[in-house]
Design an enzyme around this catalytic site. Sequence first.
Site, PDB file in Angstrom:
ATOM      1  N   HIS A 272     -57.150  15.348   7.806  1.00 53.92           N
ATOM      2  CA  HIS A 272     -57.945  14.724   7.988  1.00 53.92           C
ATOM      3  C   HIS A 272     -58.181  14.972   6.612  1.00 53.92           C
ATOM      4  O   HIS A 272     -58.955  16.184   5.946  1.00 53.92           O
ATOM      5  CB  HIS A 272     -59.835  14.357   8.494  1.00 53.92           C
ATOM      6  CG  HIS A 272     -60.146  13.508   8.485  1.00 53.92           C
ATOM      7  ND1 HIS A 272     -61.225  12.862   7.460  1.00 53.92           N
ATOM      8  CD2 HIS A 272     -59.890  12.656   9.219  1.00 53.92           C
ATOM      9  CE1 HIS A 272     -61.659  12.093   7.958  1.00 53.92           C
ATOM     10  NE2 HIS A 272     -61.309  11.459   8.449  1.00 53.92           N
ATOM     11  N   ASP A 329     -57.554   9.746  16.003  1.00 56.44           N
ATOM     12  CA  ASP A 329     -57.350   8.610  16.307  1.00 56.44           C
ATOM     13  C   ASP A 329     -55.608   9.503  17.506  1.00 56.44           C
ATOM     14  O   ASP A 329     -55.046   8.943  17.527  1.00 56.44           O
ATOM     15  CB  ASP A 329     -56.256   8.219  14.760  1.00 56.44           C
ATOM     16  CG  ASP A 329     -56.903   7.333  14.502  1.00 56.44           C
ATOM     17  OD1 ASP A 329     -57.119   7.660  13.255  1.00 56.44           O
ATOM     18  OD2 ASP A 329     -57.495   6.639  14.698  1.00 56.44           O
TER      19      ASP A 329
HETATM   20  C1  SDX Z   1     -58.527   8.277   9.633  1.00 59.73           C
HETATM   21  O1  SDX Z   1     -61.303   9.206   6.055  1.00 59.73           O
HETATM   22  C2  SDX Z   1     -61.454   8.732   7.042  1.00 59.73           C
HETATM   23  O2  SDX Z   1     -62.641   9.234   7.442  1.00 59.73           O
HETATM   24  C3  SDX Z   1     -60.482   8.487   8.210  1.00 59.73           C
HETATM   25  C4  SDX Z   1     -61.114   7.846   9.498  1.00 59.73           C
HETATM   26  C5  SDX Z   1     -61.881   7.157   9.868  1.00 59.73           C
HETATM   27  O3  SDX Z   1     -62.580   7.089  10.749  1.00 59.73           O
HETATM   28  O4  SDX Z   1     -62.046   6.219   8.856  1.00 59.73           O
HETATM   29  O5  SDX Z   1     -61.478   9.041   9.631  1.00 59.73           O
HETATM   30  C6  SDX Z   1     -59.700   7.193  10.439  1.00 59.73           C
HETATM   31  O6  SDX Z   1     -57.262   7.072   8.841  1.00 59.73           O
HETATM   32  C7  SDX Z   1     -57.833   9.585  10.389  1.00 59.73           C
HETATM   33  C8  SDX Z   1     -56.650   9.879   9.819  1.00 59.73           C
HETATM   34  C9  SDX Z   1     -55.468   9.391  10.016  1.00 59.73           C
HETATM   35  N1  SDX Z   1     -53.981   9.456   9.951  1.00 59.73           N
HETATM   36  C10 SDX Z   1     -53.352  10.157  10.436  1.00 59.73           C
HETATM   37  O7  SDX Z   1     -53.534  10.778  11.539  1.00 59.73           O
HETATM   38  C11 SDX Z   1     -52.029  10.519   9.557  1.00 59.73           C
HETATM   39  C12 SDX Z   1     -51.303  11.872   9.939  1.00 59.73           C
HETATM   40  N2  SDX Z   1     -52.501  12.713   8.646  1.00 59.73           N
HETATM   41  C13 SDX Z   1     -52.011  12.389   7.186  1.00 59.73           C
HETATM   42  O8  SDX Z   1     -51.334  11.521   6.545  1.00 59.73           O
HETATM   43  C14 SDX Z   1     -52.988  13.292   6.002  1.00 59.73           C
HETATM   44  O9  SDX Z   1     -53.851  14.198   7.429  1.00 59.73           O
HETATM   45  C15 SDX Z   1     -54.427  12.075   6.471  1.00 59.73           C
HETATM   46  C16 SDX Z   1     -53.572  10.886   5.582  1.00 59.73           C
HETATM   47  C17 SDX Z   1     -55.246  12.052   7.187  1.00 59.73           C
HETATM   48  C18 SDX Z   1     -55.088  12.421   4.716  1.00 59.73           C
HETATM   49  O10 SDX Z   1     -54.189  13.265   4.068  1.00 59.73           O
HETATM   50  P1  SDX Z   1     -54.758  13.937   2.782  1.00 59.73           P
HETATM   51  O11 SDX Z   1     -56.112  14.494   2.648  1.00 59.73           O
HETATM   52  O12 SDX Z   1     -54.401  13.117   1.677  1.00 59.73           O
HETATM   53  O13 SDX Z   1     -53.991  14.883   2.737  1.00 59.73           O
HETATM   54  P2  SDX Z   1     -52.183  15.489   1.858  1.00 59.73           P
HETATM   55  O14 SDX Z   1     -51.491  14.256   2.109  1.00 59.73           O
HETATM   56  O15 SDX Z   1     -53.022  16.109   0.359  1.00 59.73           O
HETATM   57  O16 SDX Z   1     -52.110  16.842   2.955  1.00 59.73           O
HETATM   58  C19 SDX Z   1     -52.604  18.079   2.751  1.00 59.73           C
HETATM   59  C20 SDX Z   1     -51.330  18.746   3.337  1.00 59.73           C
HETATM   60  C21 SDX Z   1     -49.960  18.701   2.301  1.00 59.73           C
HETATM   61  O17 SDX Z   1     -48.784  19.850   2.517  1.00 59.73           O
HETATM   62  P3  SDX Z   1     -48.832  20.733   1.314  1.00 59.73           P
HETATM   63  O18 SDX Z   1     -48.244  19.596   0.140  1.00 59.73           O
HETATM   64  O19 SDX Z   1     -50.080  20.965   0.740  1.00 59.73           O
HETATM   65  O20 SDX Z   1     -47.812  21.571   1.656  1.00 59.73           O
HETATM   66  O21 SDX Z   1     -50.759  18.924   4.825  1.00 59.73           O
HETATM   67  C22 SDX Z   1     -49.748  18.340   4.879  1.00 59.73           C
HETATM   68  C23 SDX Z   1     -49.469  17.902   4.082  1.00 59.73           C
HETATM   69  O22 SDX Z   1     -48.169  17.812   4.186  1.00 59.73           O
HETATM   70  N3  SDX Z   1     -50.456  17.045   5.695  1.00 59.73           N
HETATM   71  C24 SDX Z   1     -49.602  17.697   6.721  1.00 59.73           C
HETATM   72  C25 SDX Z   1     -50.364  16.430   8.117  1.00 59.73           C
HETATM   73  N4  SDX Z   1     -51.396  15.605   7.158  1.00 59.73           N
HETATM   74  C26 SDX Z   1     -52.091  16.259   5.609  1.00 59.73           C
HETATM   75  N5  SDX Z   1     -48.634  17.688   7.527  1.00 59.73           N
HETATM   76  C27 SDX Z   1     -47.384  17.398   8.793  1.00 59.73           C
HETATM   77  N6  SDX Z   1     -48.684  16.566   9.959  1.00 59.73           N
HETATM   78  C28 SDX Z   1     -49.718  15.836   8.792  1.00 59.73           C
HETATM   79  N7  SDX Z   1     -50.379  14.960  10.393  1.00 59.73           N
END
Ligand code: SDX
Length: 393
Positions: A272, A329
């Site tokens: 998140h 989710d």
């Molecule tokens: C919602 O914003 C809100 O409040 C949203 C929400 C709401 O109520 O409106 O809470 C609802 O959208 C919840 C999130 C649902 N999405 C998912 O579950 C999709 C999977 N999660 C991600 O794609 C990710 O965690 C996000 C999109 C939720 C957050 O992305 P960020 O903050 O941009 O973080 P990032 O992509 O920069 O990741 C940071 C690191 C990275 O690794 P490095 O490059 O530092 O090595 O964490 C890794 C990412 O690769 N990472 C994951 C991951 N999420 C982040 N690696 C594997 N699996 C994941 N799910």
Amino acid sequence: QSGVITLDPGYKNTGSTTSAITFLDGEKGILRYRGYTIEALAEKSDFLEVSYLLIYGELPTKEAYDKFVNDIKVHTMLHEDIKAILEGFPSNAHPMGVLSSLVCSLTAFYPESLDPNRSSDGVYLSIIRILAKLPTMAAWAHKNELGHPFIYPNNYLDYCSNFTRMMFAVPAEDYEVDPVVNDALNKLLILHADHEQNCSTSTVRIVGSAQASLYASISAGINALWGPLHGGANQAVIEMLENIKADGGDTKKYLDKAKDKNDPFRLMGFGHRVYKNFDPRARIIKKAADQVLEKLGVNDPVLEIAKGLEEAALVDEYFVERKLYPNVDFYSGIIYRAMGIPTDMFTVMFALGRLPGWIAQWKEMRENQEPIGRPRQIYTGNNERAYIPLDQR
Ligand code: SDX
């Protein structure tokens, strides 16, 4: 370019506005609507009361609550012409696309909603209309997909019972409202109701900042929510869990895939932007998932796979280091599925819940007379160059 431009892709460290609606603390896993904790509201309130609280800032008196509920009942039906638009969609149309189209059509049907200087009564009517009609639109989008007759709203039922009846009833049979399903639905809708400046809410605000109508702004929010990194994640989680189950249930293989930089696979429902601790909503939903499946007598193997993934990820260095925990989710789809809601309707359920938050944020932005949203950029393209006629290229 005049002034200094600070680049902040994804607005990770940018505050876009001030707001008095929702407070969240990502480190402590705290979420409050107008100062009330989601734990208290999920336990003691109902979705329309929480909608009123988010939009008008206070828990309603009995009189205000009854008026709000009754005003909504009056507007639950869809104009025959909107029904005709809905019936024009093929059965394979994704319900989120149907929903955003129908909501935008409300601007055409009620052109007075375009007036940026509408009276507060006019704005109230716009708000009541979409709160009342979205459940009907959602349920009818589902029936249209099935090729089943539409079930008309029933004003003797409360909000959740009316929705589940429109979703699941068939004309040839009596429909029994299931209190377990409705209690779970009420909780889920409350937990999704607002979440400060997330992607879809920021979309509603920026579209509304151009003085687009409430309906056009909400329609834009629905489209942003559809993305699998945002509200579309609840559908992606179940599809991921189904794939893991079909692939023998080897959670370690999928954790390794999620950690592999060369593999685009992400653990859906994990991580998140703000919560660097457990998403407080996920805690409540996980508990509700166990209760609902037990009460409904549903034994869903993907729930065990989900729990196995969570346990393994919570002790895995990659996830711990990046503070990746289950989010709202991760478990919600398991409950929707147990309730008989099809996977492609999961994000529609998220939109139903988030609607009062979008409305509250749009209303606050308008009342604060915020300027049109228009960020700048750092230009990285070509310097000036002379035009070359076609026959010389
Ligand atoms: C919602 O914003 C809100 O409040 C949203 C929400 C709401 O109520 O409106 O809470 C609802 O959208 C919840 C999130 C649902 N999405 C998912 O579950 C999709 C999977 N999660 C991600 O794609 C990710 O965690 C996000 C999109 C939720 C957050 O992305 P960020 O903050 O941009 O973080 P990032 O992509 O920069 O990741 C940071 C690191 C990275 O690794 P490095 O490059 O530092 O090595 O964490 C890794 C990412 O690769 N990472 C994951 C991951 N999420 C982040 N690696 C594997 N699996 C994941 N799910």
